[in-house]
Design an enzyme around this catalytic site. Structure first.
Site, PDB file in Angstrom:
ATOM      1  N   ARG A  14       4.151 -47.892 -33.240  1.00  0.00           N
ATOM      2  CA  ARG A  14       4.805 -46.738 -32.643  1.00  0.00           C
ATOM      3  C   ARG A  14       6.127 -46.483 -33.368  1.00  0.00           C
ATOM      4  NH1 ARG A  14       5.405 -48.644 -26.709  1.00  0.00           N
ATOM      5  NH2 ARG A  14       6.572 -46.702 -26.536  1.00  0.00           N
ATOM      6  N   SER A  16       9.158 -45.863 -31.964  1.00  0.00           N
ATOM      7  CA  SER A  16      10.394 -46.177 -31.255  1.00  0.00           C
ATOM      8  C   SER A  16      11.187 -47.241 -32.006  1.00  0.00           C
ATOM      9  CB  SER A  16      10.095 -46.668 -29.838  1.00  0.00           C
ATOM     10  OG  SER A  16       9.563 -47.986 -29.869  1.00  0.00           O
ATOM     11  N   LYS A  85       2.176 -56.573 -23.869  1.00  0.00           N
ATOM     12  CA  LYS A  85       2.031 -56.080 -22.499  1.00  0.00           C
ATOM     13  C   LYS A  85       1.459 -54.663 -22.457  1.00  0.00           C
ATOM     14  CE  LYS A  85       6.776 -54.364 -21.760  1.00  0.00           C
ATOM     15  NZ  LYS A  85       6.426 -52.953 -21.460  1.00  0.00           N
ATOM     16  N   ASP A  86       1.551 -53.922 -23.563  1.00  0.00           N
ATOM     17  CA  ASP A  86       1.016 -52.559 -23.608  1.00  0.00           C
ATOM     18  C   ASP A  86      -0.462 -52.513 -23.981  1.00  0.00           C
ATOM     19  OD1 ASP A  86       3.521 -51.542 -23.005  1.00  0.00           O
ATOM     20  OD2 ASP A  86       4.080 -51.254 -25.110  1.00  0.00           O
ATOM     21  N   THR A 136      13.017 -47.931 -12.582  1.00  0.00           N
ATOM     22  CA  THR A 136      11.984 -48.674 -13.292  1.00  0.00           C
ATOM     23  C   THR A 136      10.764 -47.781 -13.423  1.00  0.00           C
ATOM     24  OG1 THR A 136      10.475 -50.571 -13.275  1.00  0.00           O
ATOM     25  CG2 THR A 136      11.183 -49.734 -11.131  1.00  0.00           C
ATOM     26  N   SER A 138       7.840 -49.157 -13.867  1.00  0.00           N
ATOM     27  CA  SER A 138       6.755 -50.103 -13.607  1.00  0.00           C
ATOM     28  C   SER A 138       6.471 -50.245 -12.112  1.00  0.00           C
ATOM     29  CB  SER A 138       7.138 -51.476 -14.174  1.00  0.00           C
ATOM     30  OG  SER A 138       6.347 -52.506 -13.631  1.00  0.00           O
ATOM     31  N   ARG A 140       4.565 -52.495 -10.976  1.00  0.00           N
ATOM     32  CA  ARG A 140       4.589 -53.943 -10.752  1.00  0.00           C
ATOM     33  C   ARG A 140       5.979 -54.395 -10.319  1.00  0.00           C
ATOM     34  NH1 ARG A 140       6.957 -57.517 -13.730  1.00  0.00           N
ATOM     35  NH2 ARG A 140       7.142 -56.010 -15.435  1.00  0.00           N
ATOM     36  N   ARG A 141       6.999 -53.966 -11.052  1.00  0.00           N
ATOM     37  CA  ARG A 141       8.366 -54.349 -10.698  1.00  0.00           C
ATOM     38  C   ARG A 141       8.755 -53.793  -9.340  1.00  0.00           C
ATOM     39  NH1 ARG A 141      10.004 -52.559 -16.692  1.00  0.00           N
ATOM     40  NH2 ARG A 141       9.807 -54.569 -17.768  1.00  0.00           N
ATOM     41  N   ARG A 158      11.793 -42.932 -17.149  1.00  0.00           N
ATOM     42  CA  ARG A 158      11.002 -43.012 -18.367  1.00  0.00           C
ATOM     43  C   ARG A 158      11.900 -42.943 -19.588  1.00  0.00           C
ATOM     44  NH1 ARG A 158       5.904 -41.178 -18.660  1.00  0.00           N
ATOM     45  NH2 ARG A 158       6.092 -41.920 -20.801  1.00  0.00           N
ATOM     46  N   GLY A 159      11.322 -43.290 -20.735  1.00  0.00           N
ATOM     47  CA  GLY A 159      12.049 -43.207 -21.994  1.00  0.00           C
ATOM     48  C   GLY A 159      12.167 -44.555 -22.665  1.00  0.00           C
ATOM     49  N   ASN A 160      12.641 -44.545 -23.932  1.00  0.00           N
ATOM     50  CA  ASN A 160      12.836 -45.800 -24.636  1.00  0.00           C
ATOM     51  C   ASN A 160      14.041 -46.539 -24.053  1.00  0.00           C
ATOM     52  OD1 ASN A 160      15.180 -44.641 -25.799  1.00  0.00           O
ATOM     53  ND2 ASN A 160      14.015 -43.856 -27.533  1.00  0.00           N
ATOM     54  N   VAL A 161      14.330 -47.709 -24.588  1.00  0.00           N
ATOM     55  CA  VAL A 161      15.394 -48.542 -24.019  1.00  0.00           C
ATOM     56  C   VAL A 161      16.725 -47.795 -23.991  1.00  0.00           C
ATOM     57  CG1 VAL A 161      16.771 -50.628 -24.379  1.00  0.00           C
ATOM     58  CG2 VAL A 161      14.288 -50.721 -24.638  1.00  0.00           C
ATOM     59  N   THR A 163      17.323 -44.585 -24.020  1.00  0.00           N
ATOM     60  CA  THR A 163      17.281 -43.465 -23.076  1.00  0.00           C
ATOM     61  C   THR A 163      17.465 -43.943 -21.647  1.00  0.00           C
ATOM     62  OG1 THR A 163      15.852 -42.173 -24.533  1.00  0.00           O
ATOM     63  CG2 THR A 163      15.865 -41.569 -22.203  1.00  0.00           C
ATOM     64  N   ARG A 164      16.800 -45.027 -21.300  1.00  0.00           N
ATOM     65  CA  ARG A 164      16.917 -45.539 -19.938  1.00  0.00           C
ATOM     66  C   ARG A 164      18.327 -46.061 -19.656  1.00  0.00           C
ATOM     67  NH1 ARG A 164      11.894 -49.465 -19.407  1.00  0.00           N
ATOM     68  NH2 ARG A 164      11.768 -49.204 -21.670  1.00  0.00           N
ATOM     69  N   CYS A 262      -1.976 -51.911 -17.192  1.00  0.00           N
ATOM     70  CA  CYS A 262      -0.541 -52.202 -17.257  1.00  0.00           C
ATOM     71  C   CYS A 262       0.235 -51.460 -16.170  1.00  0.00           C
ATOM     72  CB  CYS A 262       0.009 -51.849 -18.636  1.00  0.00           C
ATOM     73  SG  CYS A 262      -0.076 -50.103 -19.054  1.00  0.00           S
TER      74      CYS A 262
END
Length: 348
Positions: A14, A16, A85-86, A136, A138, A140-141, A158-161, A163-164, A262
């Site tokens: 990817r 990112s 994990k993806d 989050t 997720s 799961r979290r 949402r977004g990459n690290v 962005t979050r 996931c």
């Protein structure tokens, strides 16, 4: 590729910053072992990268991987570097998980709004007042933490690290946008990108109030190759970490047996422990309803030396969880998805 083997390895990933950083880690390990080879990076935006608004559960399985896998099976690239994990636990025909590298810290962590961190206002999740907003993407979290911290509000982010982090740090006026007081995010991504200083609290099974089990494969990198491409598969052995590969195969067997992806609330935790004079693999897992009100936990320890034994351990624990009520929780979640009732982290 002609015998005796490839001279150039085309590496899919990817686009990112995190994906490229992880790809560079893998290439560096392979280059040390194979200095005569050339590595070409072929980066692309996947569906999960392009769609920044749809909640992850609604996008389905393979949102980070399927387009890269199409290029792998067509011969355009030779390997793909994934965040493990993806990766769906069942791969497309013609693809194999050929290698898993040494694992970075698999835990989830708490990141507070930068202003709060600078002020030293909060040190751990339980310090947040009721009604605080935690971001989050997720389920799961969110599901596990609702079980432990029912007074907090969990909102999709949402977004990459980067962005979050920016969304969390932003100062938002009342009624003029989504406000976040903290994020729950993977430690591995922060560490690989140099943001370790943002971590305020690590979350695992020992954390106060019962903690948080991480995602299947979290912190590990998986390298996917074409089935039967033995020259490439063999050269990947130089980057393999056997204990991590065994642990993550057990984790993936839990999810595969429960038919989860996931974006379902299945958490795991693995550790190599001494028992009866032997190093054994301890596998813990949990399945939690989206509202956090129902949960099934399980744990098994076994002597694991092969990938087949790892698969057996994961399958047996999944069957134990299913018997104890986990499958009903997952079935209820999937029924809700059909009606659109369980698609957003913030819906419950």
């Amino acid at each position: 590729m002609s015998s005796p083997g490839p001279k150039t390895i085309r590496v899919g990933t990817r686009r990112s910053a995190l994906a490229l950083a992880q790809t560079n880690l893998v290439i560096a390990a392979l280059q040390r072992a194979h200095p005569d080879l050339t590595f070409e990076v072929h980066a692309m935006a996947t569906m999960g990268d392009r769609d920044k608004t749809t909640p992850l559960p609604a996008l389905g399985k393979g949102l980070w991987t399927s387009e890269l896998e199409a290029r792998l099976t067509s011969g355009e690239i030779d390997i793909i570097v994934h965040s493990l994990k993806d990766m769906p636990t069942t791969l497309p025909e013609g693809c194999v998980l050929a290698c898993v590298t040494a694992r970075e810290d698999p835990r989830d962590v708490v990141v507070f709004k930068k202003r709060y961190q600078e002020e030293g206002r909060y040190k751990k999740l339980s310090d947040l007042p009721q009604g605080s907003v935690v971001g989050t993407s997720s389920v799961r979290r969110a599901a596990q933490l609702r079980r432990r911290y029912p007074g907090l509000v969990f909102r999709d982010v949402r977004g990459n690290v980067e962005t979050r982090l920016a969304k969390c740090d932003a100062e938002v006026e009342e009624g003029k946008g989504e406000r976040y007081d903290a994020l729950i995010i993977a430690a591995a991504g922060l560490k690989r990108l140099g943001y370790e200083g943002r971590i305020s609290q690590y979350l695992d099974s020992t954390t106060e109030s019962g903690g948080l089990l991480h995602a299947v494969g979290q912190g590990a990198l998986g390298i996917e190759a074409r089935e039967g491409d033995e020259a490439v598969i063999q050269l990947l052995k130089a980057a393999e970490d056997r204990p991590t590969m065994l642990a993550t195969f057990a984790e993936r067997a839990v999810m595969r047996t429960l038919e989860g992806g996931c974006s379902v609330p299945i958490g795991v935790e693995t550790a190599w422990v001494e028992e009866d004079g032997k190093k054994k693999l301890r596998l813990r897992a949990t399945v939690v309803s989206l509202d956090g009100k129902e949960a099934v936990d399980g744990e098994q320890t076994a002597d694991v030396n092969t990938l087949e034994e790892a698969e057996v351990l994961g399958k047996e624990l999944a069957q134990q969880l299913s018997t104890n009520g986990a499958q009903k929780i997952l079935d209820d979640i999937n029924k809700g998805r059909v009606t659109g009732a369980a698609l957003k982290v913030s819906d419950v």
